[in-house]
Design a protein around this motif. Structure first.
Motif, mmCIF file in Angstrom:
data_model
loop_
_atom_site.group_PDB
_atom_site.id
_atom_site.type_symbol
_atom_site.label_atom_id
_atom_site.label_comp_id
_atom_site.label_asym_id
_atom_site.label_seq_id
_atom_site.Cartn_x
_atom_site.Cartn_y
_atom_site.Cartn_z
ATOM 1 N N SER A 1 0.877 -1.176 0.000
ATOM 2 C CA SER A 1 0.000 0.000 0.000
ATOM 3 C C SER A 1 0.903 1.210 0.000
ATOM 4 N N VAL A 2 0.304 2.369 -0.118
ATOM 5 C CA VAL A 2 1.134 3.561 -0.254
ATOM 6 C C VAL A 2 1.931 3.830 1.018
ATOM 7 N N LYS A 3 1.324 3.494 2.170
ATOM 8 C CA LYS A 3 2.005 3.825 3.416
ATOM 9 C C LYS A 3 3.132 2.831 3.742
ATOM 10 N N ASP A 4 3.051 1.671 3.164
ATOM 11 C CA ASP A 4 3.976 0.611 3.468
ATOM 12 C C ASP A 4 5.400 1.014 3.083
ATOM 13 N N PRO A 5 6.380 0.820 3.959
ATOM 14 C CA PRO A 5 7.755 1.201 3.595
ATOM 15 C C PRO A 5 8.257 0.441 2.388
#
Lengths: 603, 287
Positions: free
Chosen positions: A18-22
Motif C-alpha cells: 500500500s502507499v504507506k507501506d515502507p
C-alpha cells in the motif's frame, strides 16, 4: 540505465503493498510481455512475475511529489505499487509500461486505419477510448490534427483531449437516452366478439400485462400467489379475462353471482384493497398547509351528470350492500391508469417472463413502502412546518428575514475605470489630428449655437445648398472608395478570397491555420512557466511552430503573382501570431537564464 | 400623436428616419473655423426635406442630443399636413435654452470638449420606433441616422452598448455620419453590429452630397446598392490598469475585465485570483 528503444528495462525499486507501506527493496525488470520483481533479500516472500496481459492500467504520482510511485492495476482489482529512487527512473519505467500495456491490449481493441494507437498516459475507461476513436473516425480534420501532434509526439493525448471535452460529451449524449413510455390508451375492455358464435377473444401482449400489473396490484398479488401453484398462466389470464368481460357488461349482479362461485374470480371482481391502501397513504402525505381555494367549479358532488361528466347508463337505484364491492367506478380506474402512465417505466426487466415482471413490480412497491415508513425525518419536518404555518400571526415576534444582505458595488467604480479606457481607445484611432481644446466658456458656446440657429431662421437656407464642384468631388471620392472596396473585398460579399486560390494552396493554408491554432492554444496556456513539465512542453511547441513558419513563407512565394497580394494578406496574421509567440518565448528564456545565474539550481 | 397610417398598401421603400443631431455647444464652437452650425443645419434641413419628397408616406423624426438633455425637435407626421423641416428651428432654439439652463454654473473654464448624451437620444429613438412597431401591421421601415461629432463619453459605454444590442434585436440599422475630428469607436461598433453604414466625410462642406448619396437610401434598396464600407472596425481592447491598447492580456473570468499584467485581485468586481505558482502544472492558466 536503459533507453526507450530497448526491450528490457531494469531498475531498483521497492515493492509496496500500500502507499504507506515502507516496502521491500529489490530489482524490477520490465520486458515486453511481463515484469518481474526480485527482492534483495532472497528469503523474502515478495516475488512477482506478472504478464502485462493481465495489467489493465497504470497510475503514477506527479513529478515533484514526495514519492515516485508507479501503480500497476489489474482487472480483478489487484495492484502492484512500486516506489523508485527518483523521478527519471520512474518515468522511464512508466513509459515502458505504457507501451507494453498498449501492445498487449492491442489485440482486443479496434484500431483505426491510420494505426493511431493512443498512448495511454492516464487511466482511461474503455468507454472513453471508444468515444475518442469514434470522434476521430467521424471528423477527418480532427484526425489529421491528432495524427500530426499526438503521434508526432508534440502534444500528449491528455492535452489534446483536454480542450475537447465538450465534443466528447456531445458525442456521448447523442446516443438516444429516451425510452419508450407506457401507452396511454387503456386496455380496451371490448374484446373481439365473434358475431356468430359465443366466443369472445382477448389479446394479451407482454406490454399489456405490464400495464395490468402496474395498475392493479391485487391482480399482481394474485398472480404471484396462484401461478404456478394453483393454476397455469393461461388459466389465470382466462379467469382475468372473464372478470373483465363481466365488468364490461356492467352487470353487477351477475358479477356477484360468479364471484360467489369461483374464489379466484372473486379476487378480480372485488375492489382492489391494495389500491385503497395506497390512496389512503397518499392522502396522508398531502400538505395541509397548502392553500388551495375551492370555488364553484370544484363542486362536483352536485352536478347533474355524475362521474365527472361521463353519462351513466344505468339508473341510480340502490343495490343491495352485498353487491357494492362488485361495482367498479370508471373514474377510479381512469385516475389509476393516469397515475401509472405518468410514473413511467419503473422496472427494467424484460417483458417476456410474466412472473419476473410481477416480482419486479412487487419489489419496487415494497421498496417504496419501506422508504416511506422510514422517512421519519420528513414527517418531523412536515409537522414543524405545519405548526409554523398555523401560528397566529399577531402573537409572533418579528422574525429576521432569512436572506443574505446584498452587496452592491458602487457602479461609479466600474464606469470610472471604463472612462480612461475609452479615452485611450480614442487616442489610438485618431489619425494624426489631436483633440481640439475648447477654451470657450459654456455660456458663450451656447450663445453662439443659438446665434447660428437664428441666423438660419432669418436668412433661410444657403443657396445653393452645395457647391457643384464640391458635390462632384464628393461623388467621385465615394465612387472610388466603393470600387476599391469591391476590388479588395470581392464582388460577392459571400465569396471569400480562399475560393479564388488553387485547391492545393487552399488546403495547405487551412491545415496550417488549424495547426497553428492548436499549437498556440497549448503554448499560451502553459505560461507562466512554473514547472519543468511546462518548460519542456513550451519548448516542444515552439519547435513545432518554427517548423511551420518557413512553410508559410514558401506558400507565399509559390503562388502566382496576381494572387500573391491576397495570400500574403491571409498569411500575415498567422506569421504575426507566431512571431509574438516566439518573442514571448525568447524573452522568457532570457529572463530565466538571467535568474538562474543567481540561483544555481535552476528554479 | 401621429395620425394612423392610411390603409393603402405601403410600398417597400417607405421609411421612418430618426435623425439624432449633436448639439454639443462646446464641440460646435471648437470646430467653428472649419464648419459652422448654421451651414450644418442648412445641409441637414435640405436633406430632411428631400427625404420627405422621396415618398409621400416617409416619416422623419429629429432628436437633438445636448450635453445635459435630449429632446424631440421635429416630427413630420405631427399635425394634419406633413411639415417642412424648417419648422424644427424654433423647437431647436427652445431645446438649446433648456439645455443651457440645466448646465452647472461653475463650468466656466472649458477643459476639453465634453461628450453629448448619445445614449439618451438613442434610447429615445428606439422607444419611438417601438411605438411605431406596435401601432399595427402597416408601418414604415425604421432606421436611425446619427450625425455626431462629439467625442465618445466613456461613462455611456454600457448604456450605448445596450441600445445597440436592442437595435440589433429589433433589426433597426444605425447609420453614423461622423462630423467630428476623430472617429467614434462607439458608432463604428453600432453600425457594424446593426448592419448600418458608417461614414466619416472627408469634406464637410459637401455634407449634403454625402447625406443624399449614402444615407437617403431606404432599407429595401440597400439590398442591391453598394454603399461605402469601413475598412475595419477597431475592436481592440484596452487594459483597465494602464489604459493601453493591447492584443494579449489577462481576463477576469467573472466580469471579463482586461489586464495587461497578472493581478492579485480584479479591480472591477473584486474577485481574487488564484495563485500563479502551483505544483500542479495544469492549474497554471492565465487568469
Amino acid at each position: 540505465m536503459a533507453d526507450k528503444q530497448q526491450q528490457v528495462v531494469v531498475k531498483r525499486a521497492r515493492h509496496k503493498s500500500s502507499v504507506k507501506d515502507p516496502g521491500t527493496p529489490g530489482v524490477l525488470k520490465l520486458t515486453k510481455d511481463r515484469f518481474t520483481f526480485m527482492p534483495n533479500d532472497p528469503s523474502s516472500p515478495v516475488k512477482h512475475n506478472v504478464e502485462f496481459r493481465t495489467i489493465k492500467g497504470h497510475k503514477f504520482t506527479k513529478d515533484g511529489t514526495k514519492q515516485a510511485l508507479l501503480n500497476l492495476t489489474q482487472d480483478q482489482g489487484g495492484n502492484y505499487i512500486f516506489e523508485f529512487e527518483n523521478f527519471p527512473d520512474r518515468n522511464v519505467c512508466k513509459d515502458f509500461v505504457a507501451s507494453a500495456i498498449a501492445l498487449s491490449g492491442e489485440a482486443g481493441r479496434t484500431v483505426p486505419e491510420k494505426s493511431a494507437v493512443p498512448i495511454q498516459d492516464e487511466q482511461l475507461s474503455a468507454a472513453e477510448m471508444e468515444r475518442r476513436i469514434k470522434l476521430l473516425q467521424e471528423d477527418s480534420d480532427l484526425q489529421k490534427l491528432h495524427k500530426q501532434f499526438v503521434i508526432g509526439g508534440i502534444l500528449s493525448e491528455a492535452e489534446f483531449w483536454a480542450t475537447r471535452k465538450k465534443l466528447l460529451e456531445q458525442n456521448y449524449s447523442r446516443r438516444p437516452k429516451q425510452r419508450v413510455a407506457l401507452k396511454n390508451d387503456m386496455w380496451s375492455t371490448k374484446p373481439l366478439a365473434d358475431g356468430q358464435s359465443n366466443r369472445v377473444t382477448f389479446n394479451l401482449t407482454p406490454e399489456i400485462i405490464l400495464q395490468i400489473f402496474a395498475e392493479k396490484p391485487a391482480v399482481r398479488q394474485a398472480y404471484l400467489n396462484f401461478v404456478p401453484n394453483k393454476m397455469t398462466e393461461k388459466e389465470f389470464w382466462t379467469k382475468y379475462s372473464r372478470a373483465e368481460y363481466l365488468h364490461s357488461t356492467k352487470n353487477v349482479i351477475a358479477a356477484a353471482a360468479e364471484a360467489a362461485e369461483d374464489e379466484e374470480l372473486a379476487v378480480f371482481l372485488k375492489q382492489d384493497d391494495m389500491l385503497v391502501n395506497e390512496a389512503r397513504k397518499k392522502i396522508r402525505q398531502v400538505d395541509p398547509t397548502l392553500d388551495m381555494e375551492a370555488d364553484e367549479g370544484d363542486d362536483y358532488m352536485h352536478l347533474p351528470i355524475q362521474d365527472h361528466g361521463l353519462p351513466r347508463n344505468d339508473n341510480k337505484d340502490v343495490l343491495d350492500s352485498q353487491y357494492e364491492p362488485y361495482r367498479r367506478s370508471f373514474s377510479q380506474h381512469l385516475n389509476q391508469h393516469a397515475a401509472v402512465v405518468l410514473q413511467g417505466r419503473v422496472i427494467d426487466v424484460e417483458l417476456g417472463d410474466t412472473r419476473s415482471v410481477a416480482e419486479a413490480l412487487a419489489r419496487t412497491k415494497h421498496a417504496e413502502l419501506a422508504k416511506d415508513a422510514s422517512d421519519v425525518y420528513l414527517d418531523k419536518e412536515r409537522l414543524e412546518r405545519i405548526s409554523r404555518m398555523t401560528e397566529i400571526e399577531d402573537l409572533q415576534a418579528p422574525r429576521d428575514p432569512a436572506v443574505a444582505p446584498l452587496s452592491i458595488k458602487d457602479p461609479r467604480d466600474y464606469f470610472d475605470s471604463q472612462q480612461a479606457n475609452a479615452f485611450s481607445t480614442l487616442g489610438d484611432t485618431v489619425s494624426g489630428a489631436k483633440q481640439l481644446k475648447c477654451s470657450v466658456s459654456t455660456r458663450e458656446a451656447y450663445c453662439s449655437l443659438k446665434e447660428c440657429i437664428s441666423e438660419i431662421k432669418f436668412q433661410g437656407l444657403t443657396e445653393p445648398t452645395i457647391n457643384s464642384e464640391v458635390a462632384f468631388k464628393v461623388l467621385n471620392g465615394l465612387a472610388q472608395n466603393i470600387s476599391s472596396n469591391k476590388y479588395h473585398l470581392g464582388r460577392n460579399p459571400n465569396e471569400s478570397v480562399l475560393d479564388s486560390l488553387p485547391k492545393i494552396t487552399r488546403e495547405e493554408l487551412l491545415l496550417h491555420w488549424s495547426s497553428i491554432q492548436e499549437l498556440l492554444k497549448h503554448f499560451w496556456s502553459s505560461y507562466p512557466i512554473t514547472t519543468k513539465y511546462l518548460l519542456t512542453k513550451a519548448t516542444k511547441l515552439k519547435d513545432a511552430m518554427s517548423q511551420i513558419y518557413p512553410k508559410l513563407q514558401e506558400i507565399k512565394e509559390s503562388v502566382q503573382s496576381d494572387l500573391r497580394h491576397q495570400v500574403s494578406l491571409l498569411v500575415q496574421p498567422m506569421l504575426q501570431a507566431l512571431d509574438a509567440a516566439f518573442a514571448h518565448y525568447d524573452a522568457d528564456v532570457q529572463n530565466r537564464s538571467a535568474r538562474s545565474g543567481e540561483r544555481p539550481n535552476g528554479f | 400623436m401621429s395620425p394612423p397610417v392610411p390603409s393603402k398598401i405601403l410600398t417597400d421603400d417607405v421609411s421612418l428616419l430618426m435623425v439624432l443631431i449633436d448639439t454639443n455647444p462646446h464641440f460646435w464652437s471648437s470646430i467653428k473655423p472649419h464648419f459652422s452650425f448654421s451651414k450644418f443645419l442648412s445641409h441637414v434641413l435640405a436633406f430632411l426635406n428631400s427625404i420627405l419628397l422621396l415618398n409621400q408616406l416617409n416619416q422623419v423624426v429629429v432628436l437633438a442630443t445636448g450635453i445635459n438633455s435630449c429632446g424631440y425637435v421635429f416630427d413630420s407626421s405631427s399635425g394634419s399636413v406633413s411639415q417642412r423641416a424648417e419648422s424644427l428651428l424654433p423647437k431647436l432654439e427652445e431645446f438649446a435654452e433648456n439645455d443651457e439652463s440645466l448646465s452647472e454654473r461653475d463650468d466656466d473654464s472649458g477643459n476639453g470638449v465634453g461628450s453629448s448624451l448619445l445614449s439618451g437620444s438613442l434610447s429615445m429613438a428606439l422607444c419611438y420606433i417601438q411605438r411605431v412597431f406596435r401601432s399595427g401591421p402597416l408601418h414604415p421601415q425604421p432606421r436611425i441616422l446619427c450625425l455626431h461629432g462629439s467625442p465618445d463619453g466613456p461613462g455611456q459605454y454600457v448604456a450605448i452598448m445596450n441600445s445597440i444590442f436592442s437595435a440589433q434585436r429589433s433589426m433597426v440599422p444605425i447609420d453614423s455620419c461622423v462630423i467630428g475630428i476623430q472617429h467614434s469607436a462607439f458608432l463604428q461598433q453600432a453600425s457594424y453590429i446593426t448592419g448600418g453604414v458608417y461614414l466619416k466625410p472627408q469634406q464637410l462642406d459637401g455634407l449634403f452630397q454625402y447625406l443624399a448619396t449614402v444615407f437617403a437610401t431606404d432599407l429595401h434598396s440597400r439590398n442591391f446598392l453598394r454603399l461605402p464600407k469601413p475598412v475595419g472596425v477597431d475592436f481592440r481592447a484596452s487594459c483597465f490598469c494602464h489604459k493601453n491598447t493591447i492584443d494579449m492580456g489577462f481576463i477576469c473570468s467573472v466580469c471579463l475585465s482586461i489586464f495587461c499584467k497578472h493581478q492579485k485581485k480584479c479591480s472591477t468586481c473584486g474577485s481574487t485570483f488564484g495563485q500563479a505558482k502551483t505544483l500542479d502544472p495544469s492549474a497554471s492558466q492565465q487568469r
